[in-house]
Design a protein around this motif. Structure first.
Motif, short mmCIF file in Angstrom:
data_model
loop_
_atom_site.label_atom_id
_atom_site.label_comp_id
_atom_site.label_asym_id
_atom_site.label_seq_id
_atom_site.Cartn_x
_atom_site.Cartn_y
_atom_site.Cartn_z
N VAL A 243 0.84 -1.20 0.00
CA VAL A 243 0.00 0.00 0.00
C VAL A 243 0.87 1.25 0.00
N LEU A 244 1.94 1.25 0.79
CA LEU A 244 2.84 2.41 0.83
C LEU A 244 3.53 2.61 -0.52
N VAL A 279 5.77 9.60 3.73
CA VAL A 279 5.64 11.07 3.71
C VAL A 279 4.21 11.46 3.32
N VAL A 280 3.65 10.76 2.32
CA VAL A 280 2.28 11.04 1.89
C VAL A 280 1.30 10.78 3.02
N VAL A 281 1.50 9.69 3.76
CA VAL A 281 0.62 9.39 4.89
C VAL A 281 0.69 10.49 5.94
N ALA A 307 -9.53 6.67 4.42
CA ALA A 307 -9.04 5.84 5.52
C ALA A 307 -9.58 4.42 5.42
N THR A 308 -10.87 4.31 5.11
CA THR A 308 -11.47 2.99 4.94
C THR A 308 -10.83 2.25 3.77
N GLY A 309 -10.60 2.97 2.67
CA GLY A 309 -9.97 2.36 1.51
C GLY A 309 -8.57 1.86 1.81
N LEU A 310 -7.78 2.64 2.53
CA LEU A 310 -6.42 2.21 2.87
C LEU A 310 -6.43 0.99 3.78
N LEU A 339 -7.07 10.03 -2.24
CA LEU A 339 -6.31 10.67 -1.16
C LEU A 339 -5.77 12.02 -1.61
N PHE A 340 -5.20 12.07 -2.82
CA PHE A 340 -4.66 13.35 -3.31
C PHE A 340 -5.77 14.37 -3.52
#
Length: 583
Positions: A243-244, A279-281, A307-310, A339-340
């Motif tokens: 995911v990251l 960094v994005v998180v 958040a649910t998707g991640l 997210l973006f």
């Protein structure tokens, strides 16, 4: 079309007939042959079929139909964004989508392969669920359709869509409860809820019919397969890492790492650093804090969807067992896009609040700032679309070496079988098509069935290949009047030695220098497999090159050589003859 794309086109011809498909494309589900399972539903075939037929029922028409499905997803996403956030959110969404589309590329978005077709509809689902959380229940049927399309087309979406579905149900329930004091609003909510339920029943009618009419239903096979994995799952740690990797903004913008160049290398864990993702998180968490301070409910709900998707992404990837193929995870870029979008919107709102300290009285942005932002988003959309269009001009057909071989042998094959004066040939024969494939796990054999049927021949395949060609094309040997056999690699000489097998087509895709290179690579590979204790794989080099190339125990250098051999290919021939030819 080769392998899965051949299977898809066979089913497109079936739509609207007595053999209209009720389940999806076969996958790596259950046992091979008659016990092989398929993806849950036929919705992709049903949606492809109208455009496919309107444009002439050609292979090109099938690819155009896939593009239409993606364009419909883009239009739906744009409609949802405009409905919920007006022109500013529409411009932001189209900019993010343009980057996402450019990253996926034309190869993904014109190919009617089941892992690719839901990619943009997954983003639509995220937007629709967010809209439902904002009490806009007109988006609920959109969520039902998008989720059903994703799950039916590719089963890895099942957990993702299930989790998002629960979030949407919760949002609909809260919206209904809030409308209890407003009868018109309550009636409106009830109407959309009933429409969504009815649509869901309609979309899932085919798999339900299969469940109650098939001897062993496909849903049963799916449950059995995933309830008792044959291999260990990759685990939570691997899920977090993957995911990251998919949160890397550079890869999101440039498309790097979205796919790999060959089948064998695409089965390996993708490389890369998790640093950019971390960094994005951190930035995303800061954006959540900012949205909370603004008390911006719509923004907070969008962050909740992200958040649910991640969380679902981590769980879904962690449950993958076997090889970690890239196509099992490419949907993660859709979550990255959402997210973006959420972070960008938060930044705009924070900037606007700073310019007008009183949130209740603030103008969202000064006219000049709004114009500048709008121009910037349009520029991003235009540049990304231009890059996509330029890159699309160099897009090649999938599996080009295999396609080249089939394009070479099919005219000779059709001409040879059309000769009604020769014994066992002609258009009145009932052909059984078989194959011995040393390289491509039956890809060319399934393509041969598809192309002969396109040419008007009465063809079928053996029971073991029933799931790939569709079960109604199964043909027993006693039911056939003539036999067509495709052989490549080491199997070719076996059939040339049979006195009753007549060769009607032949093609070697390699130049003399490439043939020498193939033999050089083969000698190196055999030595390296023996030196590394992989003696059990030596036989596969000549009988199942693909299986040898993706075996995890093979060193990387040897895998590269096997991949090169796979890409070079070997000669292929088509034979026709009586049943004794197969003995």
């Amino acid at each position: 079309p080769i392998l899965d794309l051949s299977m898809t086109e066979l089913r497109l011809r079936d739509v609207g007939t007595a053999n209209t498909p009720l389940i999806g494309l076969p996958g790596r589900i259950g046992e091979f042959a008659s016990e092989q399972g398929s993806h849950p539903g036929p919705l992709s075939f049903w949606l492809l079929a109208p455009t496919y037929r309107a444009l002439g029922s050609s292979a090109w028409a099938m690819f155009a139909a896939a593009a239409v499905i993606h364009v419909a997803a883009l239009a739906t996403a744009a409609w949802l964004a405009r409905r919920r956030g007006g022109m500013p959110l529409l411009l932001g969404t189209t900019a993010v989508l343009a980057i996402l589309v450019s990253g996926y590329g034309a190869e993904f978005l014109t190919q009617p392969w089941n892992p690719y077709m839901p990619l943009l509809w997954w983003f639509v689902l995220l937007l629709a669920v967010w809209s439902v959380l904002c009490r806009d229940l007109a988006a609920l049927p959109v969520a039902v359709f998008a989720g059903s399309f994703c799950v039916q087309t590719h089963v890895p979406y099942a957990g993702l869509v299930g989790g998002m579905g629960l979030l949407a149900v919760g949002g609909a329930a809260f919206a209904y409860r809030a409308s209890l004091t407003d009868p018109p609003q309550r009636r409106n909510h009830i109407r959309w809820i009933l429409i969504s339920i009815g649509l869901g029943v309609l979309l899932w009618a085919a798999p339900i019919i299969d469940h109650f009419t098939a001897e062993t239903s496909n849903l049963t096979r799916l449950v059995d397969h995933f309830a008792s994995p044959s291999e260990e799952t990759v685990g939570l740690g691997q899920g977090i890492e993957m995911v990251l990797l998919h949160l890397n903004p550079w890869r999101f913008v440039t498309g790097q790492g979205a796919a790999t160049g060959s089948l064998s290398s695409s089965s390996q864990v993708p490389p890369g650093s998790i640093g950019p993702g971390l960094v994005v998180v951190a930035i995303w968490l800061a954006a959540i804090v900012g949205a909370w301070r603004l008390r911006h409910h719509a923004l907070l709900k969008m962050h909740l969807v992200v958040a649910t998707g991640l969380a679902l992404a981590v769980l879904s990837i962690s449950r993958i067992f076997g090889q970690l193929w890239y196509y099992l995870m490419i949907w993660a870029w859709g979550i990255t896009a959402m997210l973006f979008l959420a972070v960008g919107w938060t930044a705009v709102e924070l900037l606007a609040a700073r310019r007008t300290p009183n949130p209740s009285a603030r103008n969202p942005s000064a006219p000049s700032l709004a114009r500048l932002g709008g121009v910037g988003l349009v520029a991003i959309t235009a540049v990304s679309s231009l890059i996509f269009s330029v890159d699309a001009t160099s897009t090649e057909v999938p599996a080009r070496p295999l396609v080249r071989t089939m394009a070479a042998i099919m005219p000779e094959t059709v001409d040879g079988l059309s000769d009604g004066e020769a014994s066992g040939r002609g258009r009145d024969e009932r052909y059984l098509v078989t194959w011995a494939d040393a390289l491509y796990i039956g890809a060319q054999g399934i393509a041969l069935v598809n192309e002969l049927e396109r040419a008007g021949f009465d063809v079928g395949a053996e029971e073991a290949w029933g799931p790939p060609v569709a079960r109604h094309r199964i043909r027993e040997r006693d039911e056939a009047t003539s036999f067509v056999h495709l052989a490549n690699g080491a199997f070719l000489e076996v059939f040339r030695a049979k006195p009753d097998a007549e060769e009607i087509a032949y093609f070697d895709p390699r130049s003399p220098a490439q043939r020498d290179r193939y033999e050089e690579l083969r000698a190196d590979v055999l030595d390296e497999l023996q030196a590394t204790g992989n003696d059990d794989l030596i036989g596969l080099v000549d009988s199942n090159l693909f299986a040898a190339a993706i075996d995890a125990s093979v060193p990387a250098g040897t895998q590269d050589k096997l991949t090169e051999m796979h890409d070079l290919g070997q000669p292929t021939a088509v034979f026709v003859g009586p049943r004794s030819m197969l003995d």
